[in-house]
Design a protein around this motif. Structure first.
Motif: not given
Length: 451
Positions: A141-149, A190-193, A207-213
């Motif tokens: 999903a676009p909103e999750q891509r910043a975790e990787f880029t 990343a989404q919040a930042a 400091g955390t991925f959405a998967s560990e939020e």
């Protein structure tokens, strides 16, 4: 915020875990970190100089241990001052010191091979895939891509401690809430930042991925960290006060010791290093000892500079105590300390002379190509897994090559159920490599004969 909650010894997913007599939570945390495989691998991960043969050049493990020593000093000095002012109960200064020490020890555990250039390389590979709209990344999903880029070692570190370690049991290492809070310099996703509209030091990275939020939210709630919301409703939290001490310990160690390493490998002349360190320690009021070598002199100044910087950071914490406890302090301690000018000079020298050194630059290019090669090959494996509807048994049964590749590197495919979890499994694998193991895997998959 109040220290009763901020020093909470409860454990992630085990909030009612009781301290044992003579074995407080922070000591258990320290031991769990020290004996973990991800920490052990830091001995072969770049601090500044990739793949260096010089025995005295820092790697991530030595840096982490030195940072934990400085952090312990910061914690005990701040804690003792707070006890004397009636702001902290007697005995809690030792809890504070141990908590900062444990958090410092784990602060780099999520860093990939080849240092910060490794982070940038992983991010660049994903950015290319997103531009091509191909493979596994195309399904994220676009909103999750910043975790990787913008792959972030801090978030990977929380993922390791909170999920991946200790056989992936609930809560991972199950470190104490206090240690995890002190570790978290960037208490947000990343989404919040990206969505936040307020300037805050804890939002510079994530400091955390959405998967560990949800796991991070448990930590924040247990510690009483003030929660905020972005315009789109993403959660973030104000920093734990001790995170500023962890950050200061890191700043002190890498700024000063990177300078010493630069002299060791010949990127900076020892006379220049001595002059810069004297900006922190002050000029001596007597002549140098004629029997002392330049290297000995630099070593002595380095020790003095660390001690002086610790005192300066403690003073800065106490001077800004009210804002720190309110969650409104918006800077780094060294940036507002009496040593701010000297540390700005250290940063300037690092950017101009150390981070751009030719050998370092050449090896960063090598590291990027190594990681791209590995990511390409193992991305193909995850594409094949997707074609089998994420059933690893179906993948490995008919595909002899994939079976051998998974076995050769002991690749963990647990929990891979979609594109997002596949991408994280890929980055778990690659970021967990040491520098030399990455070279070995690159050679294996490109058909190089082992020597």
């Amino acid at each position: 915020m109040d220290w009763t909650r901020l020093l909470n010894p409860g454990r992630l997913c085990r909030p009612d875990y009781a301290d044992k007599p003579g074995r407080p939570a922070y000591l258990q945390d320290y031991d769990r970190i020290l004996f973990s495989e991800p920490f052990r691998r830091l001995a072969q991960k770049t601090q500044v100089h990739p793949l260096h043969d010089h025995d005295h050049v820092h790697h991530r493990m030595i840096h982490s241990m030195e940072t934990s020593s400085v952090g312990r000093s910061l914690g005990i000095q701040v804690g003792q001052a707070l006890v004397e002012r009636g702001l902290l109960a007697e005995g809690q200064q030792h809890v504070m010191a141990g908590t900062v020490q444990a958090a410092c020890l784990v602060h780099d555990i999520g860093n990939p091979p080849f240092g910060h250039s490794g982070e940038a390389s992983i991010g660049a590979w994903f950015a290319r895939k997103f531009r091509e709209n191909s493979g596994i990344p195309a399904g994220i999903a676009p909103e999750q891509r910043a975790e990787f880029t913008a792959f972030e070692g801090n978030a990977q570190g929380f993922r390791i401690t909170a999920r991946l370690e200790m056989a992936r049991r609930e809560g991972g290492m199950r470190l104490s809430y206090a240690t995890l809070g002190a570790f978290a310099k960037y208490p947000c996703t990343a989404q919040a930042a990206a969505d936040a509209e307020v300037p805050y030091v804890g939002l510079k990275k994530f400091g955390t991925f959405a998967s560990e939020e949800a796991l991070f939210a448990e930590v924040a709630e247990a510690l009483g960290l003030p929660e905020e919301r972005t315009p789109q409703g993403y959660r973030w939290w104000r920093r734990h006060p001790l995170a500023f001490l962890v950050e200061a310990a890191d700043d002190i160690c890498y700024r000063i010791l990177d300078l010493e390493d630069a002299a060791t490998v010949g990127d900076l002349d020892s006379a220049i290093v001595q002059e810069i360190l004297e900006e922190i320690t002050g000029k001596p009021n007597r002549e140098d000892d004629a029997l002392m070598s330049r290297r000995d002199r630099v070593g002595m100044l380095r020790a003095m500079a660390i001690g002086s910087s610790i005192d300066s950071a403690v003073e800065a914490f106490l001077a800004h105590y009210d804002a720190i406890m309110a969650g409104t302090f918006n800077d780094g301690l060294m940036e507002v300390s009496s040593k701010a000018h000297a540390f700005a000079r250290l940063k300037e020298i690092s950017n101009a002379r150390i981070f751009t050194a030719q050998r370092k630059t050449e090896l960063e290019i090598v590291g990027r190509q190594v990681l791209f090669t590995i990511l390409d090959e193992f991305h193909a494996l995850f594409e094949a897994l997707k074609a089998c509807d994420w059933d690893s048994e179906r993948l490995l049964a008919p595909h002899d090559y994939w079976t051998k590749l998974v076995r050769a590197v002991d690749l963990d495919l647990r929990g891979v159920v979609d594109d997002y979890t596949a991408a994280h499994a890929l980055t778990d694998f690659v970021s967990g490599m040491t520098d030399r193991y990455a070279l070995r895997v690159r050679d294996m998959i490109t058909g190089q004969v082992p020597s």
